[in-house]
Motif scaffolding. Sequence first.
Motif, short mmCIF file in Angstrom:
data_model
loop_
_atom_site.label_atom_id
_atom_site.label_comp_id
_atom_site.label_asym_id
_atom_site.label_seq_id
_atom_site.Cartn_x
_atom_site.Cartn_y
_atom_site.Cartn_z
N SER A 84 0.88 -1.17 0.00
CA SER A 84 0.00 0.00 0.00
C SER A 84 0.92 1.22 0.00
CB SER A 84 -0.93 -0.03 1.22
OG SER A 84 -1.99 0.91 1.03
N HIS A 85 0.37 2.40 0.32
CA HIS A 85 1.20 3.61 0.17
C HIS A 85 1.70 4.16 1.50
CE1 HIS A 85 -2.18 6.35 1.33
NE2 HIS A 85 -2.90 5.35 0.88
N LEU A 86 2.83 4.85 1.43
CA LEU A 86 3.48 5.40 2.62
C LEU A 86 3.33 6.92 2.73
CD1 LEU A 86 6.81 3.34 2.49
CD2 LEU A 86 4.91 3.01 4.09
N PHE A 99 -4.10 -4.54 1.73
CA PHE A 99 -4.94 -4.34 2.91
C PHE A 99 -5.06 -2.82 3.09
CE2 PHE A 99 -3.24 -8.55 3.62
CZ PHE A 99 -4.26 -9.24 4.26
N HIS A 100 -6.26 -2.35 3.36
CA HIS A 100 -6.45 -0.90 3.50
C HIS A 100 -7.66 -0.66 4.40
CE1 HIS A 100 -6.76 3.34 2.35
NE2 HIS A 100 -5.61 3.22 1.71
N ILE A 101 -7.63 0.41 5.16
CA ILE A 101 -8.84 0.73 5.93
C ILE A 101 -9.94 1.15 4.95
CG2 ILE A 101 -7.73 1.33 8.12
CD1 ILE A 101 -7.96 4.30 7.26
N PHE A 158 -3.16 5.54 9.73
CA PHE A 158 -3.39 4.20 9.18
C PHE A 158 -3.66 4.11 7.69
CE2 PHE A 158 -4.38 4.29 13.67
CZ PHE A 158 -3.58 3.25 14.14
N ASP A 159 -4.16 5.17 7.10
CA ASP A 159 -4.45 5.16 5.66
C ASP A 159 -3.17 4.83 4.89
OD1 ASP A 159 -5.01 5.72 3.02
OD2 ASP A 159 -5.52 7.83 3.35
N GLY A 160 -3.17 3.71 4.19
CA GLY A 160 -1.99 3.32 3.42
C GLY A 160 -0.97 2.58 4.26
ZN LIG Z 1 -5.00 5.23 1.12
#
Ligand SMILES: [Zn+2]
Length: 418
Positions: free
Chosen positions: A81-83, A188-190, A92-94
Amino acid sequence: MNQITNLAEEVIARCRELATFSEDSGSIRRTFLSPPMRDVHREIAHWLEPLGVQVQVDAAGNLRALYPAEDTSLPRLLIGSHLDTVPNAGAFDGILGVVLAVALLQGLRGRKLPYVIEIVGFSEEEGVRFGVPFIGSRALVGRLDEKLMSTQDAHGISVRRAIEEFGLNPREIAQSAVQDDVCGYLEFHIEQGPVLEKLGLPLGVVEAIAGQSRLEFTFVGHANHAGTTPMNLRFDAVTGAAEWITLVERFAKETPGLVATVGSVQTMPGAVNVIAQEARLSLDVRHANDDVRLRAVDEMIHHAQEIAHRRGLSVHYRTHMNQQAVPMSPFLSEQIEEAVRKAGCEPHRMVSGAGHDAMILAERVPSAMIFLRTPGGISHDPAESVAVNDVAKAIECGLYLLEQLASETTFQRRTCRA
Ligand SMILES: [Zn+2]
């Protein structure tokens, strides 16, 4: 079981720790290749090295970490996912998707699988610094082109220069692209929305990323005096626009799966005692099915014209964006569903209304996403959070999934589309 809960607690603590690496003091902001991104890379590498994982940063600034397979000639499964973050972000996003991937490797306890696992921490997804999202994942599908490399941030620094200033070599961008040995991408992502919470479920299986249309409408009438113009002699652009907005809402509510938003309204001249001559509105329409979305947009255009005609106004519109829906891999989604069940949860199939790196990766690699329930549906805000038990369920599900994929030889033999 206890080990999984410990891992989940560690995942949350690590996300909170990475959140301290920020461009702003007192809040989280980490844009493309900003100095705190270096700290994030260093920290994640520090967690991965004891697991026998080599960590590199590719020329687009993506963190790439290889967990070897049983055999050197085996295919590769990407998990990531992204940093980067938005300004005033949550923790938590990413980031959760990357830290959770690290936890999955820990959960394997040194066991090797019949495929390599590559953790990818994308350098850019949010589009904050350059106004263009997905810089990191575009590099993986070979779409970081000249135009994008020359795009400048607010300080006149191009993507190319940002890459050089970070100590990377923009001439090596092509080498960041995925090769034929990649058999899939998992993210995996919120959820960043209220659906799973409303259903009381910890995990969701993303079937598709919604397509999106963005338009701008302008209703034009006649400006006039608010005191001296009787109601029946007005050509009020705002009331015409208002009638249309409620119709857009009603239409979306009546169409399953459709979301439509008028998020911006500007009136001209915009004075308290003047009937508005002009109302300019934005329209954002999303659906998993492109035909449904495009028909809805046509319908909304038709209604705008009908309302304008009936009220003696004129209306014109411009289309700014028509982005197609991206289906996730049906095979991987089924595998995820099975893994969610094994983890003791009811899988809920859903559509992502927001874009994600998986949408870009899906151009070349079978891709899939797992959503985690987002307390209060709150995201892109410091109050963003995630429950330990939900993270534990995600880890459990992830480990079952890795196990399942280990026995799926047909899946492993698939190569990514050229
Ligand atoms: Zn995101």
